[in-house]
Motif scaffolding. Sequence first.
Motif, mmCIF file in Angstrom:
data_model
loop_
_atom_site.group_PDB
_atom_site.id
_atom_site.type_symbol
_atom_site.label_atom_id
_atom_site.label_comp_id
_atom_site.label_asym_id
_atom_site.label_seq_id
_atom_site.Cartn_x
_atom_site.Cartn_y
_atom_site.Cartn_z
ATOM 1 N N LEU A 1 0.822 -1.223 0.000
ATOM 2 C CA LEU A 1 0.000 0.000 0.000
ATOM 3 C C LEU A 1 0.850 1.264 0.000
ATOM 4 O O LEU A 1 0.432 2.287 -0.541
ATOM 5 N N ARG A 2 2.024 1.198 0.584
ATOM 6 C CA ARG A 2 2.880 2.376 0.607
ATOM 7 C C ARG A 2 3.185 2.844 -0.821
ATOM 8 O O ARG A 2 3.221 4.031 -1.107
ATOM 9 N N ARG A 3 3.367 1.906 -1.729
ATOM 10 C CA ARG A 3 3.700 2.259 -3.117
ATOM 11 C C ARG A 3 2.501 2.235 -4.049
ATOM 12 O O ARG A 3 2.480 2.955 -5.050
ATOM 13 N N ALA A 4 1.504 1.402 -3.775
ATOM 14 C CA ALA A 4 0.390 1.225 -4.708
ATOM 15 C C ALA A 4 -0.811 2.118 -4.423
ATOM 16 O O ALA A 4 -1.635 2.333 -5.305
ATOM 17 N N ARG A 5 -0.916 2.654 -3.214
ATOM 18 C CA ARG A 5 -2.099 3.430 -2.840
ATOM 19 C C ARG A 5 -2.194 4.690 -3.687
ATOM 20 O O ARG A 5 -1.225 5.381 -3.914
ATOM 21 N N TRP A 6 -3.408 4.992 -4.119
ATOM 22 C CA TRP A 6 -3.673 6.153 -4.962
ATOM 23 C C TRP A 6 -4.848 6.918 -4.379
ATOM 24 O O TRP A 6 -5.740 6.353 -3.758
ATOM 25 N N SER A 7 -4.841 8.214 -4.560
ATOM 26 C CA SER A 7 -5.994 9.024 -4.174
ATOM 27 C C SER A 7 -6.226 10.058 -5.254
ATOM 28 O O SER A 7 -5.287 10.494 -5.918
ATOM 29 N N PRO A 8 -7.489 10.459 -5.434
ATOM 30 C CA PRO A 8 -7.789 11.480 -6.442
ATOM 31 C C PRO A 8 -7.026 12.759 -6.132
ATOM 32 O O PRO A 8 -6.738 13.045 -4.965
ATOM 33 N N PRO A 9 -6.679 13.518 -7.160
ATOM 34 C CA PRO A 9 -5.961 14.775 -6.927
ATOM 35 C C PRO A 9 -6.758 15.707 -6.016
ATOM 36 O O PRO A 9 -7.981 15.705 -6.063
ATOM 37 N N PRO A 10 -6.054 16.486 -5.163
ATOM 38 C CA PRO A 10 -6.772 17.452 -4.324
ATOM 39 C C PRO A 10 -7.581 18.399 -5.196
ATOM 40 O O PRO A 10 -7.140 18.793 -6.264
ATOM 41 N N GLY A 11 -8.741 18.718 -4.742
ATOM 42 C CA GLY A 11 -9.591 19.617 -5.510
ATOM 43 C C GLY A 11 -10.485 18.881 -6.480
ATOM 44 O O GLY A 11 -11.387 19.457 -7.047
ATOM 45 N N ASP A 12 -10.236 17.577 -6.697
ATOM 46 C CA ASP A 12 -11.095 16.784 -7.559
ATOM 47 C C ASP A 12 -12.228 16.269 -6.705
ATOM 48 O O ASP A 12 -12.072 15.340 -5.939
ATOM 49 N N ARG A 13 -13.360 16.875 -6.836
ATOM 50 C CA ARG A 13 -14.505 16.518 -5.997
ATOM 51 C C ARG A 13 -15.544 15.793 -6.820
ATOM 52 O O ARG A 13 -16.728 16.028 -6.677
ATOM 53 N N GLN A 14 -15.106 14.883 -7.681
ATOM 54 C CA GLN A 14 -15.988 14.228 -8.623
ATOM 55 C C GLN A 14 -17.168 13.522 -7.978
ATOM 56 O O GLN A 14 -18.239 13.500 -8.511
ATOM 57 N N GLY A 15 -16.962 12.916 -6.827
ATOM 58 C CA GLY A 15 -18.037 12.150 -6.249
ATOM 59 C C GLY A 15 -18.499 12.665 -4.912
ATOM 60 O O GLY A 15 -19.179 11.970 -4.193
ATOM 61 N N GLU A 16 -18.106 13.862 -4.572
ATOM 62 C CA GLU A 16 -18.397 14.359 -3.235
ATOM 63 C C GLU A 16 -19.894 14.477 -3.002
ATOM 64 O O GLU A 16 -20.652 14.850 -3.869
ATOM 65 N N VAL A 17 -20.303 14.127 -1.808
ATOM 66 C CA VAL A 17 -21.700 14.199 -1.434
ATOM 67 C C VAL A 17 -22.148 15.653 -1.462
ATOM 68 O O VAL A 17 -21.528 16.500 -0.827
ATOM 69 N N PRO A 18 -23.202 15.968 -2.222
ATOM 70 C CA PRO A 18 -23.655 17.351 -2.286
ATOM 71 C C PRO A 18 -24.007 17.866 -0.903
ATOM 72 O O PRO A 18 -24.589 17.161 -0.095
ATOM 73 N N GLY A 19 -23.627 19.108 -0.623
ATOM 74 C CA GLY A 19 -23.950 19.737 0.640
ATOM 75 C C GLY A 19 -22.900 19.534 1.702
ATOM 76 O O GLY A 19 -22.955 20.146 2.747
#
Length: 165
Positions: A98-116
């Motif tokens: 996980l140290r090398r393979a873990r990925w997260s969406p770029p900061p500011g990418d709120r593609q799936g964020e819960v509205p509100g």
Amino acid sequence: MTAEPSPPFDFGAAVADVVRSIPPGHVMTYGDVAAALGSRASRAVGKVMAHEGADLPWWRVVRSGGHPPIRHEARALEHYRAEGTPLVQGASAWRLDLRRARWSPPPGDRQGEVPGDRQADATGDRQADATGVAEAGRASRPTAGDVGDADGYDPTDPGFPRDPF
């Protein structure tokens, strides 16, 4: 003038969007996917993956210890090897690095964020809490006074029912 109600949030579709965005050779945990949506509902992510994940790159969503989905280890290993996903071989079993393979969406990418949950101001780098007060660099979370009760129970979070104990 009346405000139009926002359409209902489709948690399953949002999970699918996040999972599709994970690049080959990388993984996210169930909790990482939930966090990308502004939620803590990792079990709900697992449920979505169990029921709707067949058409998604399901092997890229793993358990928090770096282990692949239960009962899919052999098929997942084929995908990991084909994509070059970093693995760690233990004495009797393997897991993902996980140290090398873990990925997260770029900061500011709120593609799936819960509205509100959060609102971006005009610059996009500040966030406003439920009262509209913007705070730079920190995501606001509802407090016990905003939603739920004093023990942190949030009835709007589908992944965290009240603990009976």
